[in-house]
Design an enzyme around this catalytic site. Structure first.
Site, short mmCIF file in Angstrom:
data_model
loop_
_atom_site.label_atom_id
_atom_site.label_comp_id
_atom_site.label_asym_id
_atom_site.label_seq_id
_atom_site.Cartn_x
_atom_site.Cartn_y
_atom_site.Cartn_z
N ASP A 191 10.44 -5.25 8.62
CA ASP A 191 9.47 -5.00 9.70
C ASP A 191 9.35 -6.32 10.45
O ASP A 191 10.27 -7.15 10.41
CB ASP A 191 8.13 -4.50 9.13
CG ASP A 191 7.20 -3.97 10.22
OD1 ASP A 191 7.47 -2.89 10.77
OD2 ASP A 191 6.20 -4.64 10.54
N ALA A 200 4.53 4.12 2.81
CA ALA A 200 4.08 2.88 2.17
C ALA A 200 4.28 1.74 3.16
O ALA A 200 4.96 1.90 4.19
CB ALA A 200 4.87 2.62 0.89
N LYS A 201 3.72 0.60 2.89
CA LYS A 201 3.94 -0.57 3.75
C LYS A 201 3.51 -1.81 2.97
O LYS A 201 2.67 -1.73 2.07
CB LYS A 201 3.10 -0.46 5.03
CG LYS A 201 3.59 -1.33 6.16
CD LYS A 201 4.73 -0.65 6.92
CE LYS A 201 5.23 -1.49 8.07
NZ LYS A 201 6.15 -0.72 8.92
N GLY A 202 4.07 -2.95 3.35
CA GLY A 202 3.69 -4.19 2.68
C GLY A 202 3.59 -5.32 3.68
O GLY A 202 4.02 -5.20 4.83
N VAL A 215 0.86 -1.19 0.00
CA VAL A 215 0.00 0.00 0.00
C VAL A 215 0.90 1.24 0.00
O VAL A 215 1.83 1.34 0.80
CB VAL A 215 -0.92 0.03 1.25
CG1 VAL A 215 -1.73 1.32 1.29
CG2 VAL A 215 -1.85 -1.18 1.26
#
Ligand code: NAD
Length: 439
Positions: A169, A128-130, A83
């Site tokens: 992460d 952003a992040k996944g 995202v």
């Protein structure tokens, strides 16, 4: 949640969110917490409030199927996300989480908190992040590598050194970043070290990155302690999550003389009145994967962790850990959020009433992305700095950013979380205004 009045020029009143069709109002999860946090800042945005709706919608959401061959000959499918919440200030930046409970709402919230965090420390990135819904403890190294590589290929259409730069992460590490970098490089035809950060140092990684988030947690903790006359060197500290962030933060506090009296991770909760032997605990976790079974410590019930007698509490595991159910029992004077989103808005209100100082994730754990920024810069110039220089720059940025947020909190008489959102949202929306709407 207290409903706030509509700011001048806002297209949708705070508290009355227009939700995208892919979310369910009764299952908003961490994204719902983020929306409440945004509502609290809107009254402070002045004329920039007319752009505020942009903060409540991720720019881009990608959901991918990740099929791999399992070691036993079967084919398994995993759900993956990337995202990009906001890229007004620069390319997307944020970690990749491998966890069985990852959801779209969670990845959306984590991507939004990255937008806020990056703007709060003023690094030139968007948010952003996944994530992938998988429990890496249940799969082999080979399966982990295949999942990582297929996921990277699938999101390869939207990531890149000038587009969106993933990082580690929960449950991802330097090795996972090495596979991501290699996969992206194989697909694009040239070695592209700047596509991810948190890589091994031999592959374009930065010295100091591994410890950076924990060092940032420690740095803002020391700064804030001065404001409330708390002597760190004689303080009692409790840490939830003893991985990259909690382990390093725990070690740095321990090195000042502070007593780490309780640590909780997915395996259980341990306690020692005289203070745990932190270097030995770090070795134990490296060997066994958890704090459980550590000698020279009492085992206590997980629920008792929240009422441990301590001065400083560091949540460094997952979201929504400090809630209305336990916020009233917390004894700490100061909470430093190493994790992203550990405190719900309801708990925030209880803690504020009880005069517990909360150093919010969006500033307290920004050390990781700050050194990721250094890594990205070093990769572009192929010129690498020494660790002393990296740590000095990190500490300077964290101290200056925290001092700015502290001042805004005093001026507006708001919590440090709302103050950080004020600083960051103004920066993001000012950029949005300067750029204007395309076309
Ligand atoms: P990690 O995988 O290294 O460690 C996670 C820790 O949380 C482990 O000790 C694990 O046992 C513990 N944990 C998991 N489930 C738990 C549960 N139900 N109860 C108690 N403990 C539990 O991950 P990390 O990189 O240290 O990330 C921890 C938090 O910090 C996450 O919220 C992450 O988003 C945030 N964060 C990480 C970075 C970074 O640079 N790694 C940067 C900013 C924020």
């Amino acid at each position: 949640m207290s409903k706030t009045s509509s700011a001048p020029g806002t297209s949708v009143a705070p508290g009355t969110h227009t939700l995208p069709s892919y979310l369910q109002a009764d299952k908003l999860g961490p994204w719902g917490n983020y929306l409440q946090q945004v509502d609290r800042v809107i009254p402070h945005l002045g004329s920039l409030g007319r752009w505020a709706e942009t903060l409540k919608r991720p720019k881009r959401v990608l959901i991918v199927d990740v099929p791999i061959n399992m070691d036993d000959g079967t084919i398994a499918h995993f759900e993956g996300y990337r995202v990009q919440h906001n890229v007004s200030r620069g390319p997307g930046k944020g970690g990749v989480r491998f966890h069985q409970d990852v959801t779209l709402s969670e990845v959306m919230a984590l991507s939004a908190w990255m937008s806020i965090k990056n703007a709060a420390v003023n690094v030139p990135f968007g948010g952003a992040k996944g994530g992938i819904r998988v429990d890496p403890k249940t799969i082999s190294m080979g399966e982990l590598e295949r999942i990582t590589r297929r996921y990277t290929s699938e999101i390869g259409i939207i990531i890149g050194p000038t587009k969106d730069i993933p990082a580690p992460d929960v449950n991802t590490n330097e090795q996972v970043m090495a596979w991501m970098m290699d996969t992206y490089s194989m697909n694009t035809g040239s070695t592209s070290t700047g596509v991810v950060t948190g890589k091994p140092v031999d592959l374009g990684g930065s010295l100091g990155r591994r410890d950076a988030t924990g060092r940032g947690v420690f740095t803002v903790g020391v700064e804030a302690a001065r404001h409330i006359d708390l002597d760190i060197s004689t303080s009692r500290v409790a840490v939830q999550g003893f991985g990259n962030v909690g382990g390093v933060a725990g070690r740095l506090f321990h090195e000042t003389g502070a007593r780490i009296v309780a640590v909780q991770d997915h395996g259980g909760t341990i306690y020692r009145e005289a203070g745990l032997d932190v270097p030995a605990l770090i070795r134990h976790v490296a060997e066994t994967g958890s704090v459980s079974g550590f000698p020279n410590a009492e085992v206590i019930a997980d629920e008792l962790f929240w009422e441990v007698d301590c001065d400083i509490l560091i949540p460094a595991a997952l979201e929504e850990q400090i809630t209305a159910a336990n916020a009233g029992r917390i004894k700490a004077r100061m909470i430093i959020e190493g994790a992203n989103g550990p405190t719900t808005p309801e708990a925030d209100d209880i803690l504020q009433e009880r005069n517990v100082l909360v150093l919010p994730d969006v500033i307290a754990n920004a050390g990781g992305v700050t050194v990721s920024y250094f890594e990205w810069v070093q990769d572009f110039s192929s010129f690498f700095w020494d660790e002393a220089e990296i740590n000095a720059r990190l500490v300077r940025i964290m101290r200056e950013a925290f001092a700015g947020v502290w001042q805004v909190a005093q001026d507006h008489k708001v919590t440090l979380r709302t103050a950080t959102f004020i600083v960051a949202c103004k920066r993001i929306l000012h950029t949005r205004q300067l750029r204007g709407l395309y076309p």
